[in-house]
Design a protein around this motif. Structure first.
Motif, PDB file in Angstrom:
ATOM      1  N   LYS A  28      74.751  51.114  -6.425  1.00 13.67           N
ATOM      2  CA  LYS A  28      75.234  51.486  -4.997  1.00 13.67           C
ATOM      3  C   LYS A  28      74.042  51.483  -3.934  1.00 13.67           C
ATOM      4  O   LYS A  28      74.244  50.833  -2.866  1.00 13.67           O
ATOM      5  N   PRO A  29      73.020  52.284  -4.200  1.00 16.26           N
ATOM      6  CA  PRO A  29      71.815  52.273  -3.217  1.00 16.26           C
ATOM      7  C   PRO A  29      71.023  50.905  -2.996  1.00 16.26           C
ATOM      8  O   PRO A  29      70.136  50.853  -2.032  1.00 16.26           O
ATOM      9  N   LYS A  30      71.347  50.112  -3.856  1.00 15.89           N
ATOM     10  CA  LYS A  30      70.430  48.602  -3.855  1.00 15.89           C
ATOM     11  C   LYS A  30      70.898  47.840  -2.820  1.00 15.89           C
ATOM     12  O   LYS A  30      70.288  46.883  -2.469  1.00 15.89           O
ATOM     13  N   PHE A  31      72.267  48.095  -2.230  1.00 15.48           N
ATOM     14  CA  PHE A  31      72.603  47.106  -1.225  1.00 15.48           C
ATOM     15  C   PHE A  31      73.136  48.002   0.130  1.00 15.48           C
ATOM     16  O   PHE A  31      73.831  48.777  -0.104  1.00 15.48           O
ATOM     17  N   THR A  32      72.625  47.297   1.081  1.00 16.38           N
ATOM     18  CA  THR A  32      73.128  47.710   2.517  1.00 16.38           C
ATOM     19  C   THR A  32      74.541  47.054   2.747  1.00 16.38           C
ATOM     20  O   THR A  32      75.022  46.140   1.993  1.00 16.38           O
ATOM     21  N   ASP A  33      75.167  47.734   3.748  1.00 18.39           N
ATOM     22  CA  ASP A  33      76.577  46.920   4.411  1.00 18.39           C
ATOM     23  C   ASP A  33      76.189  45.557   4.547  1.00 18.39           C
ATOM     24  O   ASP A  33      76.863  44.470   4.318  1.00 18.39           O
ATOM     25  N   ASP A  34      75.090  45.170   5.102  1.00 19.25           N
ATOM     26  CA  ASP A  34      74.685  43.769   5.708  1.00 19.25           C
ATOM     27  C   ASP A  34      74.443  43.158   4.444  1.00 19.25           C
ATOM     28  O   ASP A  34      74.850  41.930   4.586  1.00 19.25           O
ATOM     29  N   ASP A  35      73.969  43.491   3.416  1.00 19.38           N
ATOM     30  CA  ASP A  35      73.658  42.722   2.094  1.00 19.38           C
ATOM     31  C   ASP A  35      75.416  42.495   1.697  1.00 19.38           C
ATOM     32  O   ASP A  35      75.601  41.406   1.254  1.00 19.38           O
ATOM     33  N   LEU A  36      76.148  43.436   1.645  1.00 22.93           N
ATOM     34  CA  LEU A  36      77.287  43.100   0.874  1.00 22.93           C
ATOM     35  C   LEU A  36      78.335  42.103   2.034  1.00 22.93           C
ATOM     36  O   LEU A  36      78.927  41.285   1.338  1.00 22.93           O
ATOM     37  N   TYR A  37      78.039  42.287   3.313  1.00 18.61           N
ATOM     38  CA  TYR A  37      78.622  41.349   4.166  1.00 18.61           C
ATOM     39  C   TYR A  37      78.217  39.797   3.868  1.00 18.61           C
ATOM     40  O   TYR A  37      79.075  38.887   3.757  1.00 18.61           O
ATOM     41  N   TYR A  38      76.855  39.775   3.827  1.00 17.71           N
ATOM     42  CA  TYR A  38      76.253  38.709   3.322  1.00 17.71           C
ATOM     43  C   TYR A  38      76.698  37.979   1.974  1.00 17.71           C
ATOM     44  O   TYR A  38      77.066  36.774   1.866  1.00 17.71           O
ATOM     45  N   PHE A  39      76.677  39.026   1.054  1.00 17.93           N
ATOM     46  CA  PHE A  39      77.556  38.462  -0.436  1.00 17.93           C
ATOM     47  C   PHE A  39      78.987  37.843  -0.123  1.00 17.93           C
ATOM     48  O   PHE A  39      79.179  36.683  -0.672  1.00 17.93           O
ATOM     49  N   LEU A  40      79.788  38.619   0.571  1.00 19.71           N
ATOM     50  CA  LEU A  40      81.239  37.978   1.043  1.00 19.71           C
ATOM     51  C   LEU A  40      81.174  36.675   1.354  1.00 19.71           C
ATOM     52  O   LEU A  40      81.937  35.822   0.741  1.00 19.71           O
ATOM     53  N   ASP A  41      80.151  36.509   2.452  1.00 19.69           N
ATOM     54  CA  ASP A  41      80.287  35.054   3.059  1.00 19.69           C
ATOM     55  C   ASP A  41      79.371  34.024   1.903  1.00 19.69           C
ATOM     56  O   ASP A  41      80.169  32.738   1.865  1.00 19.69           O
ATOM     57  N   ALA A  42      78.503  34.531   1.282  1.00 17.26           N
ATOM     58  CA  ALA A  42      77.891  33.542   0.207  1.00 17.26           C
ATOM     59  C   ALA A  42      79.019  33.249  -1.054  1.00 17.26           C
ATOM     60  O   ALA A  42      78.811  32.195  -1.476  1.00 17.26           O
ATOM     61  N   MET A  77      70.948  31.579  -3.354  1.00 20.54           N
ATOM     62  CA  MET A  77      71.279  31.429  -1.718  1.00 20.54           C
ATOM     63  C   MET A  77      70.377  32.243  -0.900  1.00 20.54           C
ATOM     64  O   MET A  77      69.946  32.142   0.044  1.00 20.54           O
ATOM     65  N   ALA A  78      70.519  33.482  -1.520  1.00 24.21           N
ATOM     66  CA  ALA A  78      69.895  34.730  -0.731  1.00 24.21           C
ATOM     67  C   ALA A  78      68.435  34.475  -0.619  1.00 24.21           C
ATOM     68  O   ALA A  78      67.799  34.603   0.536  1.00 24.21           O
ATOM     69  N   ARG A  79      67.789  33.881  -1.614  1.00 27.58           N
ATOM     70  CA  ARG A  79      66.356  33.604  -1.584  1.00 27.58           C
ATOM     71  C   ARG A  79      66.028  32.532  -0.804  1.00 27.58           C
ATOM     72  O   ARG A  79      64.934  32.497   0.093  1.00 27.58           O
ATOM     73  N   ARG A  80      66.710  31.483  -0.818  1.00 28.14           N
ATOM     74  CA  ARG A  80      66.686  30.177  -0.001  1.00 28.14           C
ATOM     75  C   ARG A  80      66.839  30.488   1.510  1.00 28.14           C
ATOM     76  O   ARG A  80      66.110  29.988   2.413  1.00 28.14           O
ATOM     77  N   GLU A  81      67.724  31.397   1.582  1.00 28.32           N
ATOM     78  CA  GLU A  81      68.100  31.711   3.354  1.00 28.32           C
ATOM     79  C   GLU A  81      67.302  33.090   3.863  1.00 28.32           C
ATOM     80  O   GLU A  81      67.490  33.469   4.568  1.00 28.32           O
ATOM     81  N   GLN A  82      66.450  33.544   3.037  1.00 28.16           N
ATOM     82  CA  GLN A  82      65.285  34.281   3.390  1.00 28.16           C
ATOM     83  C   GLN A  82      66.078  35.721   3.461  1.00 28.16           C
ATOM     84  O   GLN A  82      65.614  36.694   4.402  1.00 28.16           O
ATOM     85  N   ILE A  83      67.258  36.003   2.964  1.00 31.02           N
ATOM     86  CA  ILE A  83      68.035  37.212   2.968  1.00 31.02           C
ATOM     87  C   ILE A  83      67.433  38.221   2.256  1.00 31.02           C
ATOM     88  O   ILE A  83      67.129  39.439   2.691  1.00 31.02           O
ATOM     89  N   GLY A  84      66.915  37.840   1.159  1.00 29.68           N
ATOM     90  CA  GLY A  84      66.316  38.937   0.279  1.00 29.68           C
ATOM     91  C   GLY A  84      66.065  38.373  -1.204  1.00 29.68           C
ATOM     92  O   GLY A  84      66.971  37.562  -1.791  1.00 29.68           O
ATOM     93  N   GLU A  85      65.460  39.200  -1.901  1.00 26.52           N
ATOM     94  CA  GLU A  85      65.285  39.154  -3.494  1.00 26.52           C
ATOM     95  C   GLU A  85      66.355  40.118  -4.082  1.00 26.52           C
ATOM     96  O   GLU A  85      66.163  41.388  -3.812  1.00 26.52           O
ATOM     97  N   PHE A  86      67.284  39.646  -4.722  1.00 24.46           N
ATOM     98  CA  PHE A  86      68.391  40.484  -5.359  1.00 24.46           C
ATOM     99  C   PHE A  86      68.395  40.164  -6.924  1.00 24.46           C
ATOM    100  O   PHE A  86      68.208  38.796  -7.441  1.00 24.46           O
ATOM    101  N   ASP A  87      68.613  40.998  -7.796  1.00 27.43           N
ATOM    102  CA  ASP A  87      68.775  41.045  -9.210  1.00 27.43           C
ATOM    103  C   ASP A  87      70.378  40.565  -9.657  1.00 27.43           C
ATOM    104  O   ASP A  87      71.004  41.300  -9.289  1.00 27.43           O
ATOM    105  N   PRO A  88      70.324  39.699 -10.337  1.00 30.14           N
ATOM    106  CA  PRO A  88      71.508  39.181 -10.803  1.00 30.14           C
ATOM    107  C   PRO A  88      72.423  40.116 -11.591  1.00 30.14           C
ATOM    108  O   PRO A  88      73.804  39.967 -11.300  1.00 30.14           O
ATOM    109  N   ALA A  89      71.785  40.602 -12.250  1.00 26.69           N
ATOM    110  CA  ALA A  89      72.463  41.804 -12.720  1.00 26.69           C
ATOM    111  C   ALA A  89      72.890  42.831 -12.019  1.00 26.69           C
ATOM    112  O   ALA A  89      74.082  43.484 -12.375  1.00 26.69           O
TER     113      ALA A  89
END
Length: 106
Positions: A28-42, A77-89
């Motif tokens: 839970k603490p690894k993602f902000t709400d903005d991250d989660l909104y980005y993931f929904l769109d992605a 996609m997040a890396r390419r769009e310079q949103i951030g680095e996220f662990d796929p796990a």
């Protein structure tokens, strides 16, 4: 048009709340709400572009989705769009939660 926008915004908010509740405590603490909104769109973009939405369902009406492959694609996609680095796990939990949310909304 404004009603459609408000409806989508309300649905996205419900999806974010569902995903937050679904995520394990350590993720839970690894993602902000903005991250989660980005993931929904992605995720929506990935499902459209990958052809997953065009697949024929099996006899039970299901389409097989490899959540690990989806999570990796979203991280790329997040890396390419310079949103951030996220662990796929970690992102795989978001993918699973979004799919569960979609199932619960049907």
């Amino acid at each position: 048009m404004e009603d459609d926008f408000l409806s989508v915004a309300a649905d996205d908010l419900q999806a974010i709340e569902f995903i937050r509740a679904y995520l394990p405590q350590d993720v839970k603490p690894k993602f902000t709400d903005d991250d989660l909104y980005y993931f929904l769109d992605a995720l929506a973009e990935y499902y459209t572009d990958s052809g997953l939405l065009d697949q024929e369902p099996d006899a039970d009406g299901c389409v097989d989705i490899d959540t690990e492959t989806v999570a990796e694609a979203v991280c790329q996609m997040a890396r390419r769009e310079q949103i951030g680095e996220f662990d796929p796990a970690d992102v795989v939990w978001v993918v699973q939660a979004e799919l569960e949310y979609g199932e619960s909304a049907e």
